[in-house]
Design an enzyme around this catalytic site. Structure first.
Site, PDB file in Angstrom:
ATOM      1  N   ASP A 112       0.864  -1.185   0.000  1.00  0.00           N
ATOM      2  CA  ASP A 112       0.000   0.000   0.000  1.00  0.00           C
ATOM      3  C   ASP A 112       0.901   1.235   0.000  1.00  0.00           C
ATOM      4  O   ASP A 112       1.350   1.679   1.057  1.00  0.00           O
ATOM      5  CB  ASP A 112      -0.897  -0.023   1.248  1.00  0.00           C
ATOM      6  CG  ASP A 112      -1.877   1.141   1.262  1.00  0.00           C
ATOM      7  OD1 ASP A 112      -2.315   1.569   0.185  1.00  0.00           O
ATOM      8  OD2 ASP A 112      -2.193   1.630   2.362  1.00  0.00           O
TER       9      ASP A 112
ATOM     10  N   GLU B  94      -2.771  -1.990  -5.057  1.00  0.00           N
ATOM     11  CA  GLU B  94      -4.072  -1.462  -5.459  1.00  0.00           C
ATOM     12  C   GLU B  94      -3.913  -0.495  -6.615  1.00  0.00           C
ATOM     13  O   GLU B  94      -2.925   0.252  -6.674  1.00  0.00           O
ATOM     14  CB  GLU B  94      -4.691  -0.696  -4.282  1.00  0.00           C
ATOM     15  CG  GLU B  94      -6.100  -1.114  -3.966  1.00  0.00           C
ATOM     16  CD  GLU B  94      -6.638  -0.417  -2.732  1.00  0.00           C
ATOM     17  OE1 GLU B  94      -7.119  -1.123  -1.839  1.00  0.00           O
ATOM     18  OE2 GLU B  94      -6.568   0.818  -2.655  1.00  0.00           O
TER      19      GLU B  94
ATOM     20  N   ASP C 272      -2.550   1.276   7.162  1.00  0.00           N
ATOM     21  CA  ASP C 272      -1.733   1.004   5.970  1.00  0.00           C
ATOM     22  C   ASP C 272      -1.285  -0.456   5.926  1.00  0.00           C
ATOM     23  O   ASP C 272      -1.251  -1.073   4.863  1.00  0.00           O
ATOM     24  CB  ASP C 272      -0.504   1.917   5.943  1.00  0.00           C
ATOM     25  CG  ASP C 272      -0.890   3.386   5.880  1.00  0.00           C
ATOM     26  OD1 ASP C 272      -1.616   3.755   4.943  1.00  0.00           O
ATOM     27  OD2 ASP C 272      -0.491   4.142   6.774  1.00  0.00           O
TER      28      ASP C 272
END
Lengths: 175, 175
Positions: B12, B72, B144
């Site tokens: 992330d 992502e 996170d």
């Protein structure tokens, strides 16, 4: 390379093609070393394309051994997707010299233009023409190469000025 | 690690801190390996910060030896400066596994959420709770880290599906 001369690489990042230009600065004398493009396979996945560009730049850095690097501060526009793409290429372009232990200075686009053309709003053609004038031995085919050389010239001009130290060029030392 | 098990790192990315989480998938069984944050010195220059984060991730990859990576797809918002920053961190986060020869899959945020929580619009708290439920041995302190683990879980779930191959997960093979 002369004893006091310093080699500078200018980088103009882009995901499709990243321009690079190496100049040598000896006091006020400036000379062309080399320039070109590293490109990525447009059909490839993003991570693979960034790796292609990175490995291309590492090859250039290994071959020409610049001691300092410079990159333009990115023009942030309203197209968020384009900004994201450019950001990703820019992250790659900052990492390549940083991992080689080379400091990377950043300059706003108008400072690069003003240094090279005398005005803060010259077009691409004007920049290419002035780069050709300042570096008579330079051979380059693309605006990306001319821009990369312009960024290197800008750093050669500003690297020892108070302006660069205090305001514009955040020269990342390889700590 | 069991013979058929595969290790996946979820990442992330962020310039201040980048979350990472490693899971092991063996068929439908999922287990927690490790997770954490790599951080950068907020006072540092951009190139130096990207280098700090990159070297942190390389250390994690070297230690835990994931075979696949997932990240992502970035949420592009209207704040162009934030998008650019995130893009730069994302370029770094894609390069770290790619240069280690690890394929990187990308998933849209709503697919990650739907896979982990069952809906496409769960909040951060809901994601963290479900990650804790799916990986009972996981210990994490931050959103996170939870998000990075959620991305790894998403890839464990989708990596062999037609969906992942055809549409969503562009698994960059290390060519």
């Amino acid at each position: 390379m002369r004893a006091q001369a310093i080699r500078i690489i200018g980088i103009d990042p882009g995901l499709r093609r990243t321009g690079w230009g190496v100049v040598e600065a000896d006091g006020v004398r400036l000379s062309y070393v080399a320039s070109g493009l590293v490109t990525s396979d447009a059909e490839g996945d993003l991570a693979y394309r960034l790796r292609q560009l990175y490995e291309g730049l590492v090859g250039i850095i290994t071959s020409f051994k610049p001691q300092e690097a410079a990159i333009e501060e990115t023009f942030v526009n309203k197209d968020a997707r384009a900004t994201l793409k450019l950001g990703q290429a820019r992250g790659m372009a900052l990492l390549a010299p940083a991992l080689a232990g080379i400091g990377v200075a950043e300059y706003p686009p108008n400072v690069v233009k003003k240094t090279v053309t005398g005005t803060g709003h010259g077009g691409k053609d004007q920049i290419a023409a002035m780069v050709g004038f300042l570096l008579p031995k330079a051979t380059f085919d693309s605006a990306d190469e001319a821009d990369a050389l312009a960024i290197a010239i800008c750093h050669a001009s500003h690297r020892q000025t108070a302006w660069a130290i205090a305001r514009g060029a955040r020269l990342a030392t390889a700590r």
